[in-house]
Design a protein around this motif. Structure first.
Motif, short mmCIF file in Angstrom:
data_model
loop_
_atom_site.label_atom_id
_atom_site.label_comp_id
_atom_site.label_asym_id
_atom_site.label_seq_id
_atom_site.Cartn_x
_atom_site.Cartn_y
_atom_site.Cartn_z
N UNK A 2 9.06 60.43 15.03
CA UNK A 2 8.65 61.31 13.96
C UNK A 2 9.87 61.88 13.23
N UNK A 3 9.84 61.83 11.89
CA UNK A 3 10.97 62.30 11.10
C UNK A 3 11.20 63.80 11.25
N UNK A 4 10.12 64.57 11.39
CA UNK A 4 10.25 66.01 11.58
C UNK A 4 10.91 66.33 12.91
N UNK A 5 10.56 65.56 13.94
CA UNK A 5 11.19 65.74 15.26
C UNK A 5 12.68 65.43 15.19
N UNK A 6 13.05 64.36 14.48
CA UNK A 6 14.46 63.98 14.36
C UNK A 6 15.28 65.03 13.63
N UNK A 7 14.65 65.73 12.69
CA UNK A 7 15.36 66.78 11.95
C UNK A 7 15.66 67.99 12.84
N UNK A 8 14.92 68.15 13.95
CA UNK A 8 15.10 69.30 14.83
C UNK A 8 15.97 68.99 16.04
N UNK A 9 16.30 67.71 16.27
CA UNK A 9 17.04 67.32 17.47
C UNK A 9 18.44 67.91 17.48
N UNK A 10 19.17 67.82 16.38
CA UNK A 10 20.54 68.33 16.32
C UNK A 10 20.52 69.82 15.99
N UNK A 11 21.12 70.63 16.86
CA UNK A 11 21.19 72.07 16.63
C UNK A 11 22.39 72.39 15.75
N UNK A 12 23.53 71.74 16.03
CA UNK A 12 24.72 71.96 15.23
C UNK A 12 25.92 71.28 15.84
N UNK A 13 26.99 71.14 15.07
CA UNK A 13 28.20 70.52 15.61
C UNK A 13 28.96 71.50 16.49
N UNK A 14 29.73 70.96 17.41
CA UNK A 14 30.62 71.76 18.25
C UNK A 14 32.03 71.58 17.69
N UNK A 15 32.56 72.64 17.13
CA UNK A 15 33.90 72.58 16.55
C UNK A 15 34.84 73.31 17.51
N UNK A 16 35.63 72.55 18.23
CA UNK A 16 36.59 73.12 19.17
C UNK A 16 37.83 72.23 19.18
N UNK A 17 38.84 72.66 19.89
CA UNK A 17 40.06 71.87 19.98
C UNK A 17 39.78 70.53 20.66
N UNK A 18 39.00 70.56 21.73
CA UNK A 18 38.68 69.34 22.46
C UNK A 18 37.87 68.36 21.60
N UNK A 19 36.89 68.86 20.86
CA UNK A 19 36.08 67.97 20.03
C UNK A 19 36.88 67.41 18.85
N UNK A 20 37.82 68.18 18.33
CA UNK A 20 38.66 67.69 17.24
C UNK A 20 39.59 66.59 17.71
N UNK A 21 40.15 66.75 18.91
CA UNK A 21 40.99 65.70 19.47
C UNK A 21 40.19 64.43 19.72
N UNK A 23 37.53 63.46 18.09
CA UNK A 23 37.21 62.87 16.80
C UNK A 23 38.39 62.09 16.23
N UNK A 24 39.58 62.64 16.37
CA UNK A 24 40.77 61.97 15.85
C UNK A 24 41.14 60.74 16.67
N UNK A 25 41.03 60.83 17.97
CA UNK A 25 41.49 59.76 18.85
C UNK A 25 40.51 58.59 18.93
N UNK A 26 39.21 58.88 19.04
CA UNK A 26 38.29 57.78 19.34
C UNK A 26 36.97 57.84 18.58
N UNK A 27 36.94 58.44 17.40
CA UNK A 27 35.75 58.49 16.55
C UNK A 27 34.54 59.08 17.27
N UNK A 28 34.75 60.10 18.11
CA UNK A 28 33.66 60.76 18.81
C UNK A 28 33.43 62.14 18.22
N UNK A 29 32.17 62.48 18.02
CA UNK A 29 31.79 63.78 17.49
C UNK A 29 30.85 64.44 18.47
N UNK A 30 30.92 65.77 18.57
CA UNK A 30 30.15 66.52 19.56
C UNK A 30 29.13 67.38 18.84
N UNK A 31 27.88 67.33 19.31
CA UNK A 31 26.79 68.12 18.75
C UNK A 31 26.05 68.84 19.85
#
Length: 98
Positions: A2-21, A23-31
């Motif tokens: 369901x498209x409505x369910x998919x819109x609610x799955x992600x609460x938000x991104x995690x922006x931290x030093x570890x998540x930034x590293x 993202x830069x090193x291996x194209x990984x993003x944290x949510x």
């Protein structure tokens, strides 16, 4: 799914030093995701919302810490995080709207 369910799955991104590293090193993003989200739902939600192709999803549950304030005992809420690995050539830019 369901498209409505998919819109609610992600609460938000995690922006931290570890998540930034990651993202830069291996194209990984944290949510942060809802507690009952599954890997296929998370993958579809990221692909739908950011128009990227997802290579892999790893999920972890972080238990809330027990805390005290004098004699009062309490507990912080637990969090479920998803580490999203994007395919080659895909990118998510969180700073574009600012």
């Amino acid at each position: 799914m369901n498209k409505e369910r998919l819109m609610q799955v992600l609460v938000g991104p995690v922006i931290s030093e570890k998540s930034t590293i990651a993202a830069d090193a291996s194209r990984q993003y944290v949510f942060k995701v809802i507690p009952d989200a599954t890997k296929p739902e998370i993958k579809k939600a990221v692909e739908m919302m950011f128009d990227v192709s997802v290579e892999g999803v790893r999920v972890l549950n972080i238990k809330g810490k027990s805390k005290r304030f004098g004699q009062i005992k309490g507990r912080r809420n637990g969090v479920r995080k998803a580490y999203i690995r994007l395919a080659e050539g895909s990118d998510i830019d969180f700073g574009a709207g600012a």
